[in-house]
Motif scaffolding. Structure first.
Motif, PDB file in Angstrom:
ATOM      1  N   ASP A  61      21.341  51.146  16.714  1.00  0.00           N
ATOM      2  CA  ASP A  61      20.922  52.123  16.108  1.00  0.00           C
ATOM      3  C   ASP A  61      20.022  53.257  17.114  1.00  0.00           C
ATOM      4  N   LEU A  62      19.146  52.313  17.802  1.00  0.00           N
ATOM      5  CA  LEU A  62      18.261  53.165  19.096  1.00  0.00           C
ATOM      6  C   LEU A  62      19.073  53.851  20.092  1.00  0.00           C
ATOM      7  N   ALA A  63      20.221  53.019  20.252  1.00  0.00           N
ATOM      8  CA  ALA A  63      21.308  53.573  21.185  1.00  0.00           C
ATOM      9  C   ALA A  63      21.835  54.944  20.783  1.00  0.00           C
ATOM     10  N   SER A  64      22.256  54.871  19.490  1.00  0.00           N
ATOM     11  CA  SER A  64      22.829  56.123  18.846  1.00  0.00           C
ATOM     12  C   SER A  64      21.655  57.119  18.930  1.00  0.00           C
ATOM     13  N   LEU A  65      20.528  56.839  18.612  1.00  0.00           N
ATOM     14  CA  LEU A  65      19.566  57.851  18.893  1.00  0.00           C
ATOM     15  C   LEU A  65      19.464  58.451  19.926  1.00  0.00           C
ATOM     16  N   ILE A  66      19.579  57.680  21.027  1.00  0.00           N
ATOM     17  CA  ILE A  66      19.490  58.263  22.421  1.00  0.00           C
ATOM     18  C   ILE A  66      20.793  59.094  22.657  1.00  0.00           C
ATOM     19  N   ALA A  67      21.774  58.801  22.140  1.00  0.00           N
ATOM     20  CA  ALA A  67      22.770  59.813  22.204  1.00  0.00           C
ATOM     21  C   ALA A  67      22.551  60.888  21.551  1.00  0.00           C
ATOM     22  N   ILE A  72      10.408  61.507  32.251  1.00  0.00           N
ATOM     23  CA  ILE A  72      10.922  60.223  31.487  1.00  0.00           C
ATOM     24  C   ILE A  72      10.095  60.048  30.329  1.00  0.00           C
ATOM     25  N   PHE A  73      10.703  60.157  28.925  1.00  0.00           N
ATOM     26  CA  PHE A  73       9.756  60.281  27.678  1.00  0.00           C
ATOM     27  C   PHE A  73      10.370  59.189  26.698  1.00  0.00           C
ATOM     28  N   THR A  85       9.529  49.392  22.856  1.00  0.00           N
ATOM     29  CA  THR A  85       9.687  50.566  23.816  1.00  0.00           C
ATOM     30  C   THR A  85      10.977  51.234  23.674  1.00  0.00           C
ATOM     31  N   LEU A  86      11.182  52.430  23.980  1.00  0.00           N
ATOM     32  CA  LEU A  86      12.332  53.426  24.023  1.00  0.00           C
ATOM     33  C   LEU A  86      12.180  54.484  25.147  1.00  0.00           C
ATOM     34  N   ARG A  87      12.676  54.446  26.208  1.00  0.00           N
ATOM     35  CA  ARG A  87      12.380  55.368  27.334  1.00  0.00           C
ATOM     36  C   ARG A  87      13.781  56.003  27.573  1.00  0.00           C
ATOM     37  N   ILE A  88      13.770  57.566  27.981  1.00  0.00           N
ATOM     38  CA  ILE A  88      14.976  58.147  28.471  1.00  0.00           C
ATOM     39  C   ILE A  88      14.432  58.746  29.735  1.00  0.00           C
ATOM     40  N   ASN A  89      15.547  58.791  30.528  1.00  0.00           N
ATOM     41  CA  ASN A  89      15.350  59.530  31.742  1.00  0.00           C
ATOM     42  C   ASN A  89      16.471  60.803  31.662  1.00  0.00           C
ATOM     43  N   PRO A  90      15.982  62.017  31.521  1.00  0.00           N
ATOM     44  CA  PRO A  90      17.101  63.043  31.204  1.00  0.00           C
ATOM     45  C   PRO A  90      17.806  63.544  32.149  1.00  0.00           C
ATOM     46  N   GLU A  91      17.286  63.013  33.641  1.00  0.00           N
ATOM     47  CA  GLU A  91      18.025  63.413  34.853  1.00  0.00           C
ATOM     48  C   GLU A  91      19.219  62.656  34.997  1.00  0.00           C
TER      49      GLU A  91
END
Length: 411
Positions: free
Chosen positions: A275-281, A322-323, A336-342
């Motif tokens: 589910d968290l992978a889906s949230l990231i997408a 990174i957020f 933790t959930l962290r995303i690198n938008p670059e």
């Protein structure tokens, strides 16, 4: 006078070096990433999960919303196959729940229900901020999202047993059960002037959603955030009632009681890594809608650490960060959930049985991605500068000593 000049000539360079080392520490100059690529990081995660960790964990590296690597650890006390942790195992997210709440608030704002710069009291009718001498009308929705509203509760929500009846949102606002000592949700600092982490602020946002939508917070968020994001296995409420849940493990590896929490918005969401992978997408596909999440708002030690609802772990090029969000609860829950938008890469870690493992792994991932330490562990960054600081000062003192010895011989 000569001695004063000599002392000054010694001390000023030492102080200058100390300041340089400190600032360089915050930039990660003295830190070395534990891996240079995802394969190396995956091996590092495996070693951390296997060594001296008695709990359960689900960890995933994400690329463009899809899981590239995933690892699982099942607590040693698992008694049957139903206890085996996999990608469907649901963990308590603790304060990572606040990220979902922030997304919900931004959606309501984008749909025209309110402006983020509106005073929160404009929309509340069943509860009001207590009078404290500060102007409560200055507390905006955006300030609540970024923990800059002046609320001084520092609230970590206390545990409720399985059989206990949870209070209403209004009841909790009036008398919150805190994890440590009694708390009051009120303004104690001039709004907009300081970052003060406030669980109470997100409880107020929970009430805002309920009053604006005339629905329970959980139902509205499920229909308007969780379902659109593909988080079909996620829910609020009692973790122990969910099939294939992680349970709760102490740092000693013993089974602990699974608790309820009075604030869904602040701490009560349960989810698995799928589910968290889906949230990231979902976030990566709709960044134009949720970009205010990463708008720099709150500072610590001169560095931006918080946007309007997300933690800003480390700056990248330009105004990009990174957020994401971390979370922790008793007795030993850490997420933790962290995303690198670059790069489109992201990292998820859900842990029970260790108080900081998810955040520690997130720190190492952030360092590998950006070359900079995250603010959650500024202390580690600062500690990394102690050795170069000491070496630099020692070299300078040796040079000064040598200079004075040479001058004395020349006389």
């Amino acid at each position: 006078m000569k001695w004063l000049i000599r002392i000054t000539s010694i001390v000023i360079p030492v102080l200058g070096w100390a300041v340089f080392v400190f600032l360089a520490s915050l930039e990660g100059l003295w830190l070395e990433p534990i891996a240079s690529d995802n394969d190396g990081f995956d091996r590092y995660v495996a070693s951390r999960l296997e060594n001296n960790f008695p709990g359960s964990a689900a960890v995933a590296l994400i690329k463009d919303g899809k899981i590239e690597f995933q690892q699982f650890k099942t607590a040693k006390l698992a008694s049957n196959d139903d206890d085996i942790v996999d990608e469907n195992t649901v963990f308590p997210l603790a304060s990572l729940s606040k990220l979902i709440t922030a997304i919900a608030i931004h959606k309501l704002a984008s749909d025209g229900y309110f402006s983020l710069d509106d005073p929160i009291e404009k929309y509340l009718s069943t509860w009001r901020l207590p009078e404290t001498g500060f102007d409560n009308k200055q507390v905006t929705i955006a300030m609540l999202l970024s923990h800059t509203s002046g609320l001084t509760d520092g609230l970590g929500f206390g545990d409720y047993g399985r059989e206990e009846a949870l209070p209403t949102t209004q009841e909790s606002l009036l008398a919150p059960r805190a994890s440590k000592e009694n708390k009051v949700i009120e303004v104690g600092v001039q709004p907009g002037t300081e970052f003060l982490y406030s669980g109470g602020g997100y409880l107020i946002l929970e009430l805002l959603v309920e009053e604006i939508t005339n629905q329970p917070f959980e139902l509205w968020v499920k229909a308007n955030v969780l379902d659109p994001a593909g988080m079909v296995g996620s829910s609020y409420g009692y973790l122990g009632a969910i099939e294939n849940n992680s349970g709760s493990i102490t740092t000693d590896g013993a089974r602990a009681e699974v608790f309820q929490y009075a604030s869904s918005a602040a701490t009560a969401l349960n989810a698995n890594i799928i589910d968290l992978a889906s949230l990231i997408a979902y976030l990566q596909q709709s960044m134009t809608d949720v970009s205010p999440l990463t708008q720099p708002t709150a500072e610590m030690m001169g560095a931006y650490i918080w946007g309007q609802g997300s933690m800003l772990y480390a700056p990248l090029e330009g105004s990009v960060y990174i957020f994401g969000h971390d979370g922790s609860n008793s007795p030993a829950i850490n997420t933790t959930l962290r995303i690198n938008p670059e790069t489109g890469e992201a990292f998820i870690a859900l842990v029970t049985g260790h108080q900081s493992l998810a955040s520690e792994l997130g720190f190492e991932w952030t360092l590998m991605q950006s070359g900079k330490p995250d603010f959650v562990y500024f202390n580690r960054a600062i500690a990394s500068g102690m050795k170069p600081m000491a070496i630099g000062i020692l070299i300078w003192l040796l040079l000064v000593s040598w200079f004075f010895v040479v001058r004395k011989k020349q006389r």
